[in-house]
Design an enzyme around this catalytic site. Structure first.
Site, PDB file in Angstrom:
ATOM      1  N   ASP A   1      -1.832   6.564   6.476  1.00  8.23           N
ATOM      2  CA  ASP A   1      -2.861   5.651   5.975  1.00  8.23           C
ATOM      3  C   ASP A   1      -3.132   4.638   7.086  1.00  8.23           C
ATOM      4  O   ASP A   1      -2.303   3.783   7.369  1.00  8.23           O
ATOM      5  CB  ASP A   1      -2.343   4.954   4.709  1.00  8.23           C
ATOM      6  CG  ASP A   1      -3.292   3.879   4.194  1.00  8.23           C
ATOM      7  OD1 ASP A   1      -4.374   3.692   4.788  1.00  8.23           O
ATOM      8  OD2 ASP A   1      -2.943   3.210   3.197  1.00  8.23           O
TER       9      ASP A   1
ATOM     10  N   LYS B   1     -12.029  -2.330   6.713  1.00  7.05           N
ATOM     11  CA  LYS B   1     -11.283  -3.295   7.512  1.00  7.05           C
ATOM     12  C   LYS B   1     -11.801  -3.305   8.956  1.00  7.05           C
ATOM     13  O   LYS B   1     -12.067  -4.340   9.513  1.00  7.05           O
ATOM     14  CB  LYS B   1      -9.788  -2.977   7.528  1.00  7.05           C
ATOM     15  CG  LYS B   1      -9.142  -2.635   6.167  1.00  7.05           C
ATOM     16  CD  LYS B   1      -8.995  -3.730   5.226  1.00  7.05           C
ATOM     17  CE  LYS B   1      -8.566  -3.521   3.805  1.00  7.05           C
ATOM     18  NZ  LYS B   1      -7.587  -2.540   3.458  1.00  7.05           N
TER      19      LYS B   1
ATOM     20  N   TRP C   1       0.837  -1.207   0.000  1.00 11.92           N
ATOM     21  CA  TRP C   1       0.000   0.000   0.000  1.00 11.92           C
ATOM     22  C   TRP C   1       0.865   1.249   0.000  1.00 11.92           C
ATOM     23  O   TRP C   1       0.533   2.235  -0.668  1.00 11.92           O
ATOM     24  CB  TRP C   1      -0.978  -0.018   1.172  1.00 11.92           C
ATOM     25  CG  TRP C   1      -1.947  -1.159   1.081  1.00 11.92           C
ATOM     26  CD1 TRP C   1      -2.053  -2.224   1.917  1.00 11.92           C
ATOM     27  CD2 TRP C   1      -2.941  -1.374   0.048  1.00 11.92           C
ATOM     28  NE1 TRP C   1      -3.033  -3.089   1.479  1.00 11.92           N
ATOM     29  CE2 TRP C   1      -3.591  -2.597   0.349  1.00 11.92           C
ATOM     30  CE3 TRP C   1      -3.322  -0.668  -1.089  1.00 11.92           C
ATOM     31  CZ2 TRP C   1      -4.618  -3.111  -0.456  1.00 11.92           C
ATOM     32  CZ3 TRP C   1      -4.346  -1.183  -1.888  1.00 11.92           C
ATOM     33  CH2 TRP C   1      -4.983  -2.388  -1.570  1.00 11.92           C
TER      34      TRP C   1
END
Ligand SMILES: *Cc1c(COP(=O)(O)O)cnc(C)c1O
Length: 357
Positions: free
Chosen positions: A168, A192, A100
């Site tokens: 993030d 999530k 990511w």
């Protein structure tokens, strides 16, 4: 009702009481005579839902008044581009701790220079770089708090320094206490730990919003979204409602402190089991970088890994297959995963190791 233990990395398991409340309110939300799914985003009922969601998030996370809370669409992946579009003038610092981070770096490079002060890529992202110093002469720095694919997590965040720090937090927001003021922007795709797919949560320092690029298309300007309280266009109304239910569920359970305690308990049990059978289960993340959200390990052979996942599936443990870049098994255990599930899974792990070693 046979609900599986859903260890999927995301979208992921949601708290059952939240699903039940949503189900109970699905056809007729609090006598509105309609579902939240059908509601105008300009209606009084939705305006209340939006404000309640923001208030609940502010309370559980501890968001100070000088930070704005925004609900956007396009996932965390859109933020990978939107952040540099709004803030990158020359150079930004990106710590590279996984897939990511790499995707965020790729997007930033479309808009300026990227300085990578630390990276664990050469060790296939098996750790979080320790004791790093973030560059000062940049427009901002960026880190990824939990690396969902590689099973690593910052246990202690780096010091901000003089440049703004963006994070993030897609896979560990709401899972542990942190100081919002250590960051200037916190963002997370909700799917999530914080809700269903389709909404991205942003926590952004208000004075920073005033410094954003205002020559961008409207949908890509933080300032427009902030001025319109996330209702410049039609926001994902049902997703925002569910994020609100989840934040209230966390409060009712005893707040993030209590949730964090449970996450530590779950992590301890799983890692201790794994380590006690270390001839059979090999963790892929270094000890000091282990994630409490995603636990990654390998078995002695790919064949055994396949058997493990298949047999687990037949016992109602779903979503255990590791990401292809790591292989093996990944146990994602977000807030809504009960300790009982980890107790049963670790029993299964012990039996499987015994039968196959
Ligand atoms: C899942 C994930 C993303 C991607 O989120 P989308 O909402 O699918 O764009 C980004 N960063 C991290 C850390 C993630 O876990």
């Amino acid at each position: 009702m046979n609900r599986k233990y859903n260890f999927s990395a995301g979208p992921a398991t949601l708290p059952l009481p939240v699903l039940e409340e949503a189900q109970q309110q699905l056809l007729n939300y609090k006598d509105a005579g309609m579902s939240v799914l059908e509601m105008s985003h300009r209606s009084k009922d939705f305006t209340t839902i939006l404000q309640e969601t923001k208030t609940a998030l502010r309370e559980v996370v501890g968001i100070p008044d000088n930070y704005e809370v925004l609900f956007l669409t396009g996932g965390a992946s859109t933020q990978f581009a939107m952040l540099p579009m709004n803030f990158l003038k020359n150079t930004a610092g990106y710590v590279n701790t996984g897939s990511w981070s790499k995707k965020a770096i790729k997007e930033a490079k479309l808009f300026g220079n990227v300085n990578v002060p630390a990276s664990s890529e050469e060790q296939n992202f098996n750790h979080i770089p320790q004791n790093i110093t973030l560059p000062e002469d940049v427009d901002y720095n960026h880190i990824t708090s939990n690396n969902t694919i590689f099973g690593t997590q910052w246990s202690q965040f780096p010091q901000r320094g003089s440049a703004p720090l963006f994070v993030d937090m897609s896979s560990d927001i709401l899972s542990r206490k942190f100081d919002v003021e250590n960051f200037d922007v916190v963002y997370a795709g909700a799917q999530k730990n914080a809700g269903p797919a389709g909404v991205t949560i942003l926590i952004m320092r208000k004075d920073l919003i005033e410094k954003t690029n205002t020559s961008l298309p409207s949908m890509l300007q933080y300032k427009i979204h902030a001025d319109k309280d996330s209702c410049y266009n039609t926001p994902p109304v049902f997703q925002i409602y569910l994020v609100g239910l989840i934040a209230k569920w966390i409060s009712a359970e005893g707040g993030i402190e209590e949730i964090e305690k449970r996450n530590i308990q779950k992590g301890k049990l799983l890692y201790e089991t794994m380590d006690s059978l270390s001839d059979f289960y090999k963790g892929t993340a270094q000890q000091d970088s282990r994630s409490l959200m995603n636990v990654t390990f390998r078995l002695p052979s790919e064949e055994l890994e396949k058997d493990f996942i298949q047999l687990a599936e037949s016992k109602n443990f779903s979503g255990l297959k590791g990401h292809r870049s790591v292989g093996g098994v990944r146990v994602s255990m977000y807030n809504a995963m009960p300790l009982e599930a980890i107790e049963k899974l670790t029993e299964f792990m012990k039996e499987f190791a015994q039968k196959n070693s």
